[in-house]
Design a protein around this motif. Sequence first.
Motif, PDB file in Angstrom:
ATOM      1  N   ASP A 257       0.816  -1.213   0.000  1.00 53.61           N
ATOM      2  CA  ASP A 257       0.000   0.000   0.000  1.00 53.61           C
ATOM      3  C   ASP A 257       0.854   1.270   0.000  1.00 53.61           C
ATOM      4  OD1 ASP A 257      -2.426   1.205  -0.212  1.00 53.61           O
ATOM      5  OD2 ASP A 257      -2.846   1.181   1.940  1.00 53.61           O
ATOM      6  N   LEU A 258       1.760   1.356  -0.945  1.00 51.32           N
ATOM      7  CA  LEU A 258       2.606   2.537  -1.129  1.00 51.32           C
ATOM      8  C   LEU A 258       2.011   3.413  -2.223  1.00 51.32           C
ATOM      9  CD1 LEU A 258       6.089   0.771  -1.312  1.00 51.32           C
ATOM     10  CD2 LEU A 258       5.182   2.014   0.643  1.00 51.32           C
ATOM     11  N   ASP A 259       2.310   4.685  -2.184  1.00 52.23           N
ATOM     12  CA  ASP A 259       1.941   5.587  -3.276  1.00 52.23           C
ATOM     13  C   ASP A 259       3.231   6.172  -3.818  1.00 52.23           C
ATOM     14  OD1 ASP A 259       0.718   7.241  -5.086  1.00 52.23           O
ATOM     15  OD2 ASP A 259       0.068   8.706  -3.602  1.00 52.23           O
ATOM     16  N   ARG A 260       3.790   5.500  -4.815  1.00 53.22           N
ATOM     17  CA  ARG A 260       5.090   5.890  -5.367  1.00 53.22           C
ATOM     18  C   ARG A 260       5.066   5.788  -6.895  1.00 53.22           C
ATOM     19  NH1 ARG A 260       5.297   6.912  -0.738  1.00 53.22           N
ATOM     20  NH2 ARG A 260       6.863   6.341   0.793  1.00 53.22           N
ATOM     21  N   SER A 261       5.885   6.610  -7.536  1.00 53.91           N
ATOM     22  CA  SER A 261       6.086   6.458  -8.976  1.00 53.91           C
ATOM     23  C   SER A 261       7.005   5.252  -9.197  1.00 53.91           C
ATOM     24  CB  SER A 261       6.695   7.722  -9.578  1.00 53.91           C
ATOM     25  OG  SER A 261       7.936   8.029  -8.964  1.00 53.91           O
ATOM     26  N   VAL A 262       6.747   4.531 -10.298  1.00 57.51           N
ATOM     27  CA  VAL A 262       7.470   3.288 -10.582  1.00 57.51           C
ATOM     28  C   VAL A 262       7.857   3.256 -12.051  1.00 57.51           C
ATOM     29  CG1 VAL A 262       7.275   0.773 -10.656  1.00 57.51           C
ATOM     30  CG2 VAL A 262       6.157   2.038  -8.831  1.00 57.51           C
ATOM     31  N   SER A 263       9.064   2.744 -12.321  1.00 56.37           N
ATOM     32  CA  SER A 263       9.440   2.435 -13.699  1.00 56.37           C
ATOM     33  C   SER A 263      10.044   1.041 -13.728  1.00 56.37           C
ATOM     34  CB  SER A 263      10.426   3.456 -14.270  1.00 56.37           C
ATOM     35  OG  SER A 263      11.680   3.374 -13.622  1.00 56.37           O
ATOM     36  N   CYS A 264       9.761   0.324 -14.790  1.00 55.91           N
ATOM     37  CA  CYS A 264      10.291  -1.017 -15.006  1.00 55.91           C
ATOM     38  C   CYS A 264      10.885  -1.034 -16.416  1.00 55.91           C
ATOM     39  CB  CYS A 264       9.182  -2.057 -14.858  1.00 55.91           C
ATOM     40  SG  CYS A 264       9.732  -3.743 -15.149  1.00 55.91           S
ATOM     41  N   HIS A 265      12.216  -0.974 -16.480  1.00 56.40           N
ATOM     42  CA  HIS A 265      12.904  -0.944 -17.770  1.00 56.40           C
ATOM     43  C   HIS A 265      13.372  -2.349 -18.120  1.00 56.40           C
ATOM     44  CE1 HIS A 265      15.217   0.449 -21.131  1.00 56.40           C
ATOM     45  NE2 HIS A 265      16.313  -0.080 -20.630  1.00 56.40           N
ATOM     46  N   LEU A 266      12.930  -2.834 -19.281  1.00 55.84           N
ATOM     47  CA  LEU A 266      13.299  -4.161 -19.765  1.00 55.84           C
ATOM     48  C   LEU A 266      14.423  -4.003 -20.780  1.00 55.84           C
ATOM     49  CD1 LEU A 266       9.699  -5.586 -20.155  1.00 55.84           C
ATOM     50  CD2 LEU A 266      11.244  -5.739 -18.186  1.00 55.84           C
ATOM     51  N   THR A 267      15.615  -4.404 -20.367  1.00 53.73           N
ATOM     52  CA  THR A 267      16.807  -4.128 -21.162  1.00 53.73           C
ATOM     53  C   THR A 267      16.831  -4.860 -22.499  1.00 53.73           C
ATOM     54  OG1 THR A 267      17.997  -5.851 -19.935  1.00 53.73           O
ATOM     55  CG2 THR A 267      18.206  -3.584 -19.143  1.00 53.73           C
ATOM     56  N   ASP A 268      16.319  -6.082 -22.544  1.00 50.22           N
ATOM     57  CA  ASP A 268      16.371  -6.841 -23.791  1.00 50.22           C
ATOM     58  C   ASP A 268      15.346  -6.351 -24.809  1.00 50.22           C
ATOM     59  OD1 ASP A 268      14.370  -7.817 -22.095  1.00 50.22           O
ATOM     60  OD2 ASP A 268      14.477  -9.847 -22.924  1.00 50.22           O
ATOM     61  N   LEU A 269      14.238  -5.811 -24.334  1.00 53.71           N
ATOM     62  CA  LEU A 269      13.189  -5.313 -25.227  1.00 53.71           C
ATOM     63  C   LEU A 269      13.304  -3.808 -25.466  1.00 53.71           C
ATOM     64  CD1 LEU A 269      10.181  -7.302 -23.719  1.00 53.71           C
ATOM     65  CD2 LEU A 269      11.471  -7.824 -25.802  1.00 53.71           C
ATOM     66  N   GLU A 270      14.187  -3.154 -24.713  1.00 55.43           N
ATOM     67  CA  GLU A 270      14.358  -1.696 -24.774  1.00 55.43           C
ATOM     68  C   GLU A 270      13.021  -0.978 -24.646  1.00 55.43           C
ATOM     69  OE1 GLU A 270      16.756   0.693 -24.616  1.00 55.43           O
ATOM     70  OE2 GLU A 270      17.914  -1.036 -23.974  1.00 55.43           O
ATOM     71  N   VAL A 271      12.267  -1.373 -23.615  1.00 60.37           N
ATOM     72  CA  VAL A 271      10.971  -0.756 -23.345  1.00 60.37           C
ATOM     73  C   VAL A 271      10.888  -0.467 -21.849  1.00 60.37           C
ATOM     74  CG1 VAL A 271       9.705  -2.909 -22.976  1.00 60.37           C
ATOM     75  CG2 VAL A 271       8.495  -0.922 -23.825  1.00 60.37           C
ATOM     76  N   THR A 272      10.155   0.583 -21.509  1.00 59.11           N
ATOM     77  CA  THR A 272       9.935   0.948 -20.116  1.00 59.11           C
ATOM     78  C   THR A 272       8.450   1.071 -19.850  1.00 59.11           C
ATOM     79  OG1 THR A 272      12.038   2.137 -19.941  1.00 59.11           O
ATOM     80  CG2 THR A 272      10.332   2.726 -18.347  1.00 59.11           C
ATOM     81  N   PHE A 273       8.016   0.435 -18.775  1.00 52.84           N
ATOM     82  CA  PHE A 273       6.664   0.615 -18.260  1.00 52.84           C
ATOM     83  C   PHE A 273       6.780   1.614 -17.120  1.00 52.84           C
ATOM     84  CE2 PHE A 273       6.669  -3.727 -19.918  1.00 52.84           C
ATOM     85  CZ  PHE A 273       5.538  -3.708 -20.720  1.00 52.84           C
ATOM     86  N   ALA A 274       5.946   2.648 -17.142  1.00 52.15           N
ATOM     87  CA  ALA A 274       5.983   3.667 -16.098  1.00 52.15           C
ATOM     88  C   ALA A 274       4.594   3.832 -15.508  1.00 52.15           C
ATOM     89  CB  ALA A 274       6.467   4.995 -16.673  1.00 52.15           C
ATOM     90  N   GLY A 275       4.544   4.034 -14.213  1.00 48.15           N
ATOM     91  CA  GLY A 275       3.255   4.198 -13.554  1.00 48.15           C
ATOM     92  C   GLY A 275       3.423   4.498 -12.086  1.00 48.15           C
ATOM     93  N   ARG A 276       2.482   4.006 -11.278  1.00 51.85           N
ATOM     94  CA  ARG A 276       2.470   4.245  -9.832  1.00 51.85           C
ATOM     95  C   ARG A 276       1.983   3.015  -9.099  1.00 51.85           C
ATOM     96  NH1 ARG A 276       3.534   9.193  -8.467  1.00 51.85           N
ATOM     97  NH2 ARG A 276       3.016   8.916  -6.276  1.00 51.85           N
ATOM     98  N   THR A 277       2.444   2.890  -7.883  1.00 50.92           N
ATOM     99  CA  THR A 277       1.785   1.971  -6.975  1.00 50.92           C
ATOM    100  C   THR A 277       0.643   2.782  -6.387  1.00 50.92           C
ATOM    101  OG1 THR A 277       3.246   2.585  -5.151  1.00 50.92           O
ATOM    102  CG2 THR A 277       3.856   0.638  -6.423  1.00 50.92           C
ATOM    103  N   ALA A 278      -0.547   2.229  -6.407  1.00 50.96           N
ATOM    104  CA  ALA A 278      -1.723   2.961  -5.923  1.00 50.96           C
ATOM    105  C   ALA A 278      -2.803   1.962  -5.540  1.00 50.96           C
ATOM    106  CB  ALA A 278      -2.242   3.913  -6.989  1.00 50.96           C
ATOM    107  N   ASP A 279      -3.555   2.283  -4.515  1.00 52.66           N
ATOM    108  CA  ASP A 279      -4.659   1.436  -4.061  1.00 52.66           C
ATOM    109  C   ASP A 279      -4.218  -0.003  -3.820  1.00 52.66           C
ATOM    110  OD1 ASP A 279      -6.442   3.615  -4.273  1.00 52.66           O
ATOM    111  OD2 ASP A 279      -6.669   3.222  -6.426  1.00 52.66           O
ATOM    112  N   GLY A 280      -2.994  -0.165  -3.331  1.00 53.80           N
ATOM    113  CA  GLY A 280      -2.495  -1.493  -3.021  1.00 53.80           C
ATOM    114  C   GLY A 280      -2.014  -2.285  -4.216  1.00 53.80           C
TER     115      GLY A 280
END
Length: 115
Positions: free
Chosen positions: A30-53
């Motif tokens: 139950d954190l409220d934080r910005s998040v990024s997940c960078h996938l090095t092999d696919l050269e893609v980043t998912f960006a978002g937030r932890t929210a509402d658990g």
Amino acid sequence: MATIEECRDALDRLSDRMRSAEGDLRAAADLDRSVSCHLTDLEVTFAGRTADGGLRIDDTHTGPPREKAQIRLVLTGDDLIALVDGELNFARAWGSGRVKLTAGLRDLLHLRKLL
């Protein structure tokens, strides 16, 4: 090699697990934080937030993260799927450098309960 769609599905499954957690795990999720997940092999980043658990993905783009998120994860798509599926031990993967996690100390203390 994992696809972008498979990785997005893994993040959705992770979010569902976070939302269904109970007790100490629920508090850690139950954190409220910005998040990024960078996938090095696919050269893609998912960006978002932890929210509402859970985890909410707001943007998917090519290349590294565009902004510095409070919680940053860097790994391959295959490792992301293996982590979410419970086939890869986070502590060993992090210790060996396969997975990189950057966050503030307080967030790391909360996240260790989830990982």
